[in-house]
Design a protein around this motif. Sequence first.
Motif: not given
Length: 146
Positions: A84, A88, A93-94
Motif C-alpha cells: 500500500s 502510494y 493514490k491508495l
Amino acid sequence: MSNPNQGYANHRRLHPLFHFVLLLLTLVLLVSSVTEFIRLMQAGERFLPAFIYVIVSAIVVVIFLLIRSYPLKAQDRAIRAEESLRHYVLTNKLLDPRLTIGQIVALRFAADSEFPALCQRAAAEQLSPDAIKKSIRQWKDDNYRI
C-alpha cells in the motif's frame, strides 16, 4: 541474500524441517494413534490410553496447522502495508480496495515500473494471484517471506 534468478518458476519457499520432517512425524503420530485405538477397540481391550493418544495426536495436528497459519497471516498484513505504501509512493493514490490480500501478496513480486499498471489490471479483471505472477515481466525478489 538476494537470488538474482528468482522468478515465477522458483519463487516458492519450502522449509524442509517444517514441510517434510515435522509434517511426516505429525502424520505418523496421527495414523499410529488411530490404528492403535481401532486395534484395541476390536480386541475388546481397555482403549482409554489409546483414546487419549488419539486426542493428543489431534492436538498436535491442530498446533501444526496453527504454527504455519498465524505467522503467514501476520506477514500478509505486513505485505499489505508495504505494498500500500509502495503504491502510494509511486502513484500518490491508495491501492484499489477491490484487491484481495492474495492479489496484493502476488503483486509484491512486480518491479516498480510495472506495479501500478498491474495493480489496476488485477483489480479490474480480478486476476488470480497465479495469473498476476505469470503477468510479471520484471520480477522483484522477495526472499524474506516465511
